[in-house]
Enzyme design. Sequence first.
Site, PDB file in Angstrom:
ATOM      1  CG  HIS A 138      -3.238   3.582   1.605  1.00 46.67           C
ATOM      2  ND1 HIS A 138      -3.786   3.051   0.422  1.00 46.67           N
ATOM      3  CD2 HIS A 138      -3.240   2.556   2.563  1.00 46.67           C
ATOM      4  CE1 HIS A 138      -4.092   1.742   0.670  1.00 46.67           C
ATOM      5  NE2 HIS A 138      -3.711   1.591   1.841  1.00 46.67           N
ATOM      6  CG  ASN A 183      -6.291  -0.796   1.116  1.00 50.31           C
ATOM      7  OD1 ASN A 183      -5.784  -0.493   0.162  1.00 50.31           O
ATOM      8  ND2 ASN A 183      -6.115  -1.313   2.230  1.00 50.31           N
ATOM      9  CB  CYS A 220      -0.918  -0.076   1.156  1.00 52.54           C
ATOM     10  SG  CYS A 220      -2.285  -1.449   1.075  1.00 52.54           S
TER      11      CYS A 220
END
Length: 333
Positions: free
Chosen positions: A257, A287, A115
Amino acid sequence: MKRRKSVITGTGSYAPEIVWTNDDLAKRVETSDNWIRERTGIRERRIAGPDEATSDLAFKAAMPALESAGILPSDLDGIILATATPDITFPSSACLLQAALKIPGIFAFDVNAVCSGFMYALKVADSMIVSGQCDTILVVGSEVMSRYVDWTDRSTCVLFGDGAGAVVLSSAQKEEDRGVGSIDLHADGRYWDLIHVPGGGSRQPASRTTPPGKDCTIRMKGGETFKMAVRTLAESVNEILKLEHLSMDSVDWVVPHQANIRILDALSERLGIPKEKFVINIDRYGNTSAASIPMALDEAVRDGRIRLNDRVVLTAFGSGVTWGSGLLTWEKD
Ligand code: ACO
C-alpha cells in the site's frame, strides 16, 4: 487431493485525468514541493472529475482487467469492491458497478477496510473460490479520496489521491502450485480514531453538522499512524513468509500500500528486502487507499516486471486500524 486454488488471471487500473502537482497544492495551503517530496515521496496525485464517482473509476479499471483475463462481464460469478468512499451511502458501489457492467443477478457487495480494503476483498474472494462456491470474481479497489480531504489541512491534504485497480480472480485450471497463497488479516478497533472521518454517518449525519458537511473530512494522527504502520506491516509480512516456509530472499516483488515513501524505506530496512524489489508509484498517485495495491500490481504486470513464477508479497495498513499481507505466485505468462 490437491486443495482448490485461486489465481489472478487479469489486472486493470484507471487514474483520473486531472493531475494536481505539489505546486498546485502550495497555492492552497502553506506547503512546498520540497517538503511534500521529502516527507512523503509524492510529486503529484490524480483527482476525479466533477462527474466521476467511485463506481465510475471502478468500471474503467474493471474493463481492462476483464480484457486481460480474456473474459466477458457475463462470465463473472460476482463482484467484490473495496472502498471507503462509496458513490452514495447505500446501495453499495459494487451494485452500481454491476449495473454499469450490465450483468444483473450475480452477487455484488462492498468491503470497507479503508487502505487495507483490497487485502480484505482478495481474502473473501479467494475463500469463496477455494471453498468451491464460485469460479470467477471481479475484485476491485476504488476510491475518490479527494471528496473526503480537508483542502485547508496541510498535514493530510498533500497525501491522498483518486484511482482504481481491479483483478479477475479465477479458480486454478492447472496442477502447478501457483496462484494466491496465504493471506494474513488483522484489525485493532481500539485505534479507530488514528485515521477517521467523524461526520457523514449515523453518529453525526452530515445534515446535523454546522455548516453542513463540516466534519466529513479526514482526521489523522500522522506520527502514531506512521509508527504503527511500519511495525504491523513488518510483522505481517514475516507471518506470511513463515506460513509459506519461505525466506526473505525468495521474495521477487513487494507490492505495498502506497502511504508514504518513508514507511516503505523503513519496511524495506526492517525486512531486509531491498527497495529495488518494491513496486512504488506513490510519486505519481499519492495514497489512493484501497486502490493502491491493485493499481501498482497492474502497472508492474503490464510493464513486465512481474513475470511467470515470481513470488509477490502484497501488504497494506489502514484506518480501523486494519492491516494484512498475502503471497501470490504469478501464474500468467
Ligand atoms: N507542508 C509543510 N509543513 C507541514 C506539512 C506540509 N504539507 N504538513 C505538516 N507540516 C509541518 C507540521 O506542522 C510540523 O510543523 P511543526 O514542527 O512546526 O509543528 C512539521 O511539518 C512536522 O510534522 P509531522 O507531522 O511531525 O511530520 P511527519 O514527518 O510525521 O510527516 C506525515 C507527516 C506525512 C503525515 C506522516 O506522519 C505520515 O505519512 N504518516 C502516516 C500516514 C499513513 O500511513 N496513512 C496510512 C493510512 S491512510 C488511510 O487509511 C486512509
